[in-house]
Write a protein that holds these residues in place. Structure first.
Motif, PDB file in Angstrom:
ATOM      1  N   UNK B 202       0.816  -1.207   0.000  1.00 55.23           N
ATOM      2  CA  UNK B 202       0.000   0.000   0.000  1.00 55.23           C
ATOM      3  C   UNK B 202       0.855   1.264   0.000  1.00 55.23           C
ATOM      4  N   UNK B 203       0.228   2.352  -0.407  1.00 58.11           N
ATOM      5  CA  UNK B 203       0.972   3.595  -0.496  1.00 58.11           C
ATOM      6  C   UNK B 203       0.067   4.753  -0.833  1.00 58.11           C
ATOM      7  N   UNK B 225       8.738  -5.899   5.968  1.00 59.32           N
ATOM      8  CA  UNK B 225       9.048  -5.157   7.201  1.00 59.32           C
ATOM      9  C   UNK B 225      10.299  -4.278   7.063  1.00 59.32           C
ATOM     10  N   UNK B 226      11.091  -4.470   6.008  1.00 58.95           N
ATOM     11  CA  UNK B 226      12.269  -3.622   5.821  1.00 58.95           C
ATOM     12  C   UNK B 226      12.025  -2.468   4.856  1.00 58.95           C
ATOM     13  N   UNK B 227      10.811  -2.379   4.344  1.00 58.47           N
ATOM     14  CA  UNK B 227      10.512  -1.324   3.377  1.00 58.47           C
ATOM     15  C   UNK B 227      10.012  -1.943   2.092  1.00 58.47           C
ATOM     16  N   UNK B 228      10.174  -1.235   0.982  1.00 58.75           N
ATOM     17  CA  UNK B 228       9.695  -1.753  -0.292  1.00 58.75           C
ATOM     18  C   UNK B 228      10.550  -2.963  -0.658  1.00 58.75           C
ATOM     19  N   UNK B 229       9.919  -3.997  -1.196  1.00 59.91           N
ATOM     20  CA  UNK B 229      10.630  -5.243  -1.478  1.00 59.91           C
ATOM     21  C   UNK B 229      11.629  -5.059  -2.612  1.00 59.91           C
ATOM     22  N   UNK B 230      12.892  -5.402  -2.330  1.00 63.54           N
ATOM     23  CA  UNK B 230      13.918  -5.249  -3.380  1.00 63.54           C
ATOM     24  C   UNK B 230      13.703  -6.283  -4.480  1.00 63.54           C
ATOM     25  N   UNK B 231      13.155  -7.434  -4.110  1.00 60.30           N
ATOM     26  CA  UNK B 231      12.841  -8.459  -5.123  1.00 60.30           C
ATOM     27  C   UNK B 231      11.787  -7.917  -6.089  1.00 60.30           C
ATOM     28  N   UNK B 248       6.746   5.228   6.097  1.00 58.65           N
ATOM     29  CA  UNK B 248       5.908   4.690   5.029  1.00 58.65           C
ATOM     30  C   UNK B 248       4.438   5.069   5.213  1.00 58.65           C
ATOM     31  N   UNK B 249       3.817   5.472   4.105  1.00 60.78           N
ATOM     32  CA  UNK B 249       2.394   5.739   4.159  1.00 60.78           C
ATOM     33  C   UNK B 249       1.643   4.480   3.774  1.00 60.78           C
ATOM     34  N   UNK B 280       7.550  12.651   3.489  1.00 56.65           N
ATOM     35  CA  UNK B 280       6.241  12.924   4.023  1.00 56.65           C
ATOM     36  C   UNK B 280       6.202  12.790   5.565  1.00 56.65           C
ATOM     37  N   UNK B 281       5.699  13.775   6.235  1.00 55.87           N
ATOM     38  CA  UNK B 281       5.478  13.738   7.703  1.00 55.87           C
ATOM     39  C   UNK B 281       6.739  13.454   8.525  1.00 55.87           C
TER      40      UNK B 281
END
Lengths: 467, 467
Positions: B202-203, B225-231, B248-249, B280-281
């Motif tokens: 989501x975003x 859980x580490x952010x956007x998936x590098x895969x 993250x939004x 953001x924020x």
């Protein structure tokens, strides 16, 4: 981790937790603390460092938040970061080398047609409206408003265009934006890429640049004494034409009633044909009534009307508007749902009040007088040099066009002007290569100069224009 | 023309010349005066009508200007308009039928994450800065300024991002614009149509809409859980990725240092790969230090940094900025030459002073305290309902995410909320269909409510969330 090597300095300003955080982070980045390594417990570390457990906890939390550590329930803290950290913590290379082009050598006189008289701006009225609007009782104005612009401003604009330009429009058909370019970009984003634009030539070259930048075909349309050539329109078969019928830029030609009728006829023949009417500088006509806009004759919804407060108030305010025909308005609403208003809501309400309270009309009347005086003055100054130096154009606007009929070339005149540090705007800036004028012509903006300056500037420019 | 039929009424307000103009115009429109017809001389007409020659002249001039008449030297005046005038002088059909959708039934509580606390806005400071800037001594601010934004504001922003976010950038690399959407539109206009965007999912769904509206491919990127998936990034092979690494939004996840490194590595592998970092924020983090932005690690110029004053000051001001890497900045300057600044210059200088005089920092500190209190308050209110109602997310931002783990479906909860006139924002609003959550989740914005309201609103929402 070699606990003994941590040294926290209680005498400096940096909080202890931050020193610990920084130390552990560097250990991880330098790979002295490898991936998977378990850290001592918070209690143990706190005891060893003689700090509170809270300090250690705060440092760990920050390291966890940034992804250097992870916490496994009932297991303890482990190093999470690993692999290639080469991009981390380089001081970002400031791109200092990119500086703006050096300023041009100081200009003595600048005949730009984009300036206005700033001395007559009603500062105190504007300040007082600011004070009224920026008020504790208007909390709501701090939050986002209507994407098309707040109703109050749109109603004020509808009122203004009705009384000043005879256009009877619903405020809901008005879109307010931060400049004509922003509004045009929104409009263009609704159109199929294959849309062809016909643009007056000579004309407003920024519009040509904008249209082609966004990937559309923008082709020049010849002008004649009745306005944009209808033959050129018929030949090009554009979908949209961009025109300035009440005051052609830069000659001031008024599109004849016949031509307007022909253009409307042309637009009505195709469902998706539109006329973009830029009602540029229409406020400043010095003889007779103002010229009615084409939008007034647009019974079938084929005219997009563009208006702006750039010349009539101040350009740096960045408030313009467009009146959209029904079909385009529906597309705007259905497809530009992400579009927030591009104008500060506080500024919108200040302008709305400025119009509603009659200050705008008063200001326009005042400016019309000021500009007319300057306009007549510049005519008077050029008068003795007729016919070898001749002013062209209508009794309107904030610039005149000056034609030099003594054999001097544009190039030669520009060379001389540069020498004398006078900034001139030849007609070739505003035209495609198709447009051929028999004598060099220059757009002479006068609005931003005081009368003494005009006198001095014209004196200079006449020596440049003379053989 | 039947001269005898003209009747000018000297007792009414409308000037005589205007009455004459109107009469002749109607004669032409009704084709009682056909194309080519010669008119009587000014003198003759003036005598007949018992008006001054000047009156006739003014009427004729207006008719000439509008293209109804033409004047042939030493020959007289002739009717110029002819042919199909059917579009002329219809009163333009006002499109009154187009009104905005009816307002939604009145909402009791709205948990929108886009609101801010408006009560703490420093109205009097803002008013006083307005008074200082809108001053007779600042004539120059009425004229157009720098297209990227005035130097003063860009310098103030550079100073701010250096001290608050650790980014060391040249003010010349900053572009100021009327909102993130305006800046994104400018950026998009520089890119080839084939550019592919990967967007956190989501975003921020507005960004997805914007990117696809402008004809680009925008594809979702899974989050872990580490952010956007590098895969996911490696699989999609996008040219640009849009991320919110520090917060993250909407979950508030902080992208781990590993993932940041991997993303920068990915970007550095391709010359035209860029990371759009929406910071953001980031101002509102309630524990520990703020999370450093990726731009700080961007040694090779592959990060476009987006910042905004919408949350940190007020959204209705419409001021945002982007920091462009060198290569894109050059393109911006070379190709967007038509682009004037989209922000009022007066507002730019007010904001610059607000930052330079320390008021912005003071305001941020104050707001951080206010929002932290609200944040803790909302946690406290939900605490007793754990684990069946659980708050997710980091110690930051102006909203929390609430997960309902008791078997109620999102649909059922939304139905109940509507009944109770409570506006809820389910996670599905912010995600593509790919994202599956095991329990319904809702974004709960709290910034715009007072504590009493929060208490009341949460009380309501808990009854909705309970079986």
């Amino acid at each position: 981790m070699d606990l003994l090597s941590v040294h926290l300095d209680k005498t400096i300003d940096t909080p202890l937790y931050e020193q610990l955080y920084e130390f552990i982070k560097q250990e991880i980045i330098q790979e002295r603390l490898p991936y998977g390594q378990k850290l001592p417990s918070k209690r143990k570390l706190a005891n060893h460092l003689e700090v509170s457990q809270n300090t250690v906890e705060t440092a760990f939390e920050q390291l966890i938040a940034e992804g250097y550590l992870t916490s496994r329930p009932r297991m303890g803290f482990y190093v999470l970061a690993h692999g290639d950290l080469e991009f981390v913590e380089h001081a970002s290379a400031p791109e200092k080398q990119i500086s703006k082009a050096d300023e041009e050598p100081s200009i003595l006189f600048d005949f730009s047609p984009n300036k206005i008289d700033t001395e007559a701006f009603p500062f105190s009225v504007w300040r007082s409206l600011n004070r009224q609007v920026i008020d504790e009782s208007h909390h709501d104005l701090l939050l986002l408003g209507d994407g098309q612009g707040d109703r109050q401003l749109r109603a004020a604009i509808a009122h203004y265009v009705y009384h000043a330009r005879g256009i009877d429009c619903d405020p809901d058909t008005i879109v307010v934006g931060a400049g004509i370019e922003v509004l045009m970009q929104q409009l263009l984003s609704l159109l199929p890429r294959s849309t062809i634009f016909g643009i007056e030539d000579p004309g407003y070259q920024l519009m040509v640049k904008l249209i082609t930048h966004f990937g559309f075909l923008g082709r020049p349309l010849d002008m004649n004494e009745e306005g944009v050539s209808i033959e050129a329109v018929r030949l090009l078969e554009p979908d949209y034409i961009y025109v300035t019928p009440s005051n052609h830029f830069p000659y001031g030609t008024v599109t004849s009633i016949n031509r307007r009728s022909q253009l409307l006829q042309w637009a009505n023949e195709g469902e998706d044909r539109y006329i973009i009417e830029d009602d540029y500088d229409s406020e400043f006509r010095y003889t007779g009534k103002t010229i009615p806009p084409m939008k007034k004759m647009d019974a079938s919804g084929h005219v997009i009307y563009l208006g702006s407060f750039s010349k009539s108030l101040i350009p740096s305010l960045r408030i313009s508007y467009m009146i959209l025909p029904k079909k385009l308005l529906e597309q705007y609403r259905n497809r530009l749902t992400f579009q927030q208003s591009t104008v500060s809501r506080i500024d919108q309400h200040i302008l709305a009040r400025f119009i509603q309270t009659g200050h705008f009309e008063k200001h326009l009347n005042r400016m019309r007088k000021i500009y007319r005086r300057k306009f007549e003055f510049i005519h008077q100054l050029f008068e003795p040099y007729k016919p070898s130096i001749q002013l062209l154009g209508e009794q309107s606007g904030l610039h005149v066009v000056c034609e030099v009929r003594n054999g001097l070339t544009e190039k030669e005149i520009l060379r001389r002007a540069e020498q004398e540090r006078i900034k001139l705007y030849p007609i070739s800036y505003y035209a495609s290569k198709n447009v051929i004028v028999s004598h060099p012509q220059f757009v002479i903006g006068f609005a931003g100069m005081r009368e003494e300056e005009i006198e001095e500037a014209v004196k200079h420019v006449i020596t440049i224009f003379q053989l």
